[in-house]
Design a protein around this motif. Structure first.
Motif, PDB file in Angstrom:
ATOM      1  N   VAL A   1     -19.601 -11.851 -17.506  1.00 13.99           N
ATOM      2  CA  VAL A   1     -18.861 -12.128 -16.490  1.00 13.99           C
ATOM      3  C   VAL A   1     -19.561 -10.908 -15.281  1.00 13.99           C
ATOM      4  CG1 VAL A   1     -16.622 -11.681 -15.083  1.00 13.99           C
ATOM      5  CG2 VAL A   1     -16.757 -12.673 -17.434  1.00 13.99           C
ATOM      6  N   ASP A   2     -19.805 -11.250 -14.038  1.00 16.27           N
ATOM      7  CA  ASP A   2     -20.280 -10.050 -13.006  1.00 16.27           C
ATOM      8  C   ASP A   2     -19.673 -10.394 -11.853  1.00 16.27           C
ATOM      9  OD1 ASP A   2     -21.966  -8.694 -11.885  1.00 16.27           O
ATOM     10  OD2 ASP A   2     -23.398 -10.210 -11.144  1.00 16.27           O
ATOM     11  N   GLY A   3     -19.108  -9.333 -11.358  1.00 19.89           N
ATOM     12  CA  GLY A   3     -18.499  -9.284  -9.977  1.00 19.89           C
ATOM     13  C   GLY A   3     -18.946  -8.647  -9.003  1.00 19.89           C
TER      14      GLY A   3
ATOM     15  N   CYS B   1     -16.610 -12.028  -5.226  1.00 15.48           N
ATOM     16  CA  CYS B   1     -17.112 -13.138  -5.823  1.00 15.48           C
ATOM     17  C   CYS B   1     -17.358 -12.882  -7.381  1.00 15.48           C
ATOM     18  CB  CYS B   1     -18.351 -13.524  -5.103  1.00 15.48           C
ATOM     19  SG  CYS B   1     -19.248 -14.920  -5.920  1.00 15.48           S
ATOM     20  N   THR B   2     -16.867 -13.606  -8.298  1.00 17.48           N
ATOM     21  CA  THR B   2     -16.935 -13.364  -9.392  1.00 17.48           C
ATOM     22  C   THR B   2     -17.765 -14.663 -10.045  1.00 17.48           C
ATOM     23  OG1 THR B   2     -15.040 -12.213  -9.752  1.00 17.48           O
ATOM     24  CG2 THR B   2     -15.830 -13.109 -11.932  1.00 17.48           C
TER      25      THR B   2
ATOM     26  N   ALA C   1     -15.956 -17.814  -8.777  1.00 17.49           N
ATOM     27  CA  ALA C   1     -14.692 -17.943  -8.289  1.00 17.49           C
ATOM     28  C   ALA C   1     -14.840 -17.025  -7.077  1.00 17.49           C
ATOM     29  CB  ALA C   1     -13.520 -17.332  -9.154  1.00 17.49           C
ATOM     30  N   ARG C   2     -14.097 -17.418  -5.860  1.00 20.66           N
ATOM     31  CA  ARG C   2     -14.222 -16.408  -4.942  1.00 20.66           C
ATOM     32  C   ARG C   2     -12.666 -16.016  -4.406  1.00 20.66           C
ATOM     33  NH1 ARG C   2     -19.195 -16.865  -1.655  1.00 20.66           N
ATOM     34  NH2 ARG C   2     -20.340 -18.572  -2.627  1.00 20.66           N
TER      35      ARG C   2
ATOM     36  N   GLU D   1     -12.029 -13.462 -12.731  1.00 19.31           N
ATOM     37  CA  GLU D   1     -12.578 -13.527 -14.078  1.00 19.31           C
ATOM     38  C   GLU D   1     -12.183 -14.822 -14.897  1.00 19.31           C
ATOM     39  OE1 GLU D   1     -11.482  -9.616 -15.890  1.00 19.31           O
ATOM     40  OE2 GLU D   1     -13.167  -8.707 -14.441  1.00 19.31           O
ATOM     41  N   GLU D   2     -10.971 -15.017 -14.838  1.00 18.73           N
ATOM     42  CA  GLU D   2     -10.266 -16.173 -15.467  1.00 18.73           C
ATOM     43  C   GLU D   2     -10.876 -17.457 -15.006  1.00 18.73           C
ATOM     44  OE1 GLU D   2      -6.221 -13.696 -16.784  1.00 18.73           O
ATOM     45  OE2 GLU D   2      -6.303 -15.051 -14.925  1.00 18.73           O
TER      46      GLU D   2
END
Length: 92
Positions: free
Chosen positions: A13-15, A23-24, A44-45, A58-59
């Motif tokens: 996971v990178d954000g 943004c993830t 996901a944004r 993250e989820e």
């Protein structure tokens, strides 16, 4: 005959965040014992009006990556069914 196999899925996971936006991205990887390697991707944004809760991004990103991986795994199974039976199978 009873057999047990273990398949491990790696999750990365990178954000990134910039002010009110974020943004993830998530990548999941599966390597099966036969050497089959699959990678799923999700993103996901954060809407600028949303509260700051990185775990939600993250989820969502991980769930989307797992869904992508699931779709790919169904396609591999469909191809294997066709190869073994001679009858094409379309995953639903």
């Amino acid at each position: 005959m009873h057999t047990t196999k273990r398949w491990n899925v790696d999750v990365l996971v990178d954000g990134e965040s910039d002010g009110d936006s974020a943004c993830t991205r998530a990548e999941v990887g599966l390597v099966a014992d036969d050497g089959t390697e699959l990678h799923g991707h999700g993103m996901a944004r954060k809407h600028p009006m949303d509260s700051d809760a990185p775990e939600i991004g993250e989820e969502l990103a991980v769930s989307r990556a797992l869904s992508d991986l699931s779709r790919q795994l169904r396609q591999v199974a469909a191809e294997d069914i066709g190869d073994n039976t001679g009858i094409p199978w379309r995953p639903t």
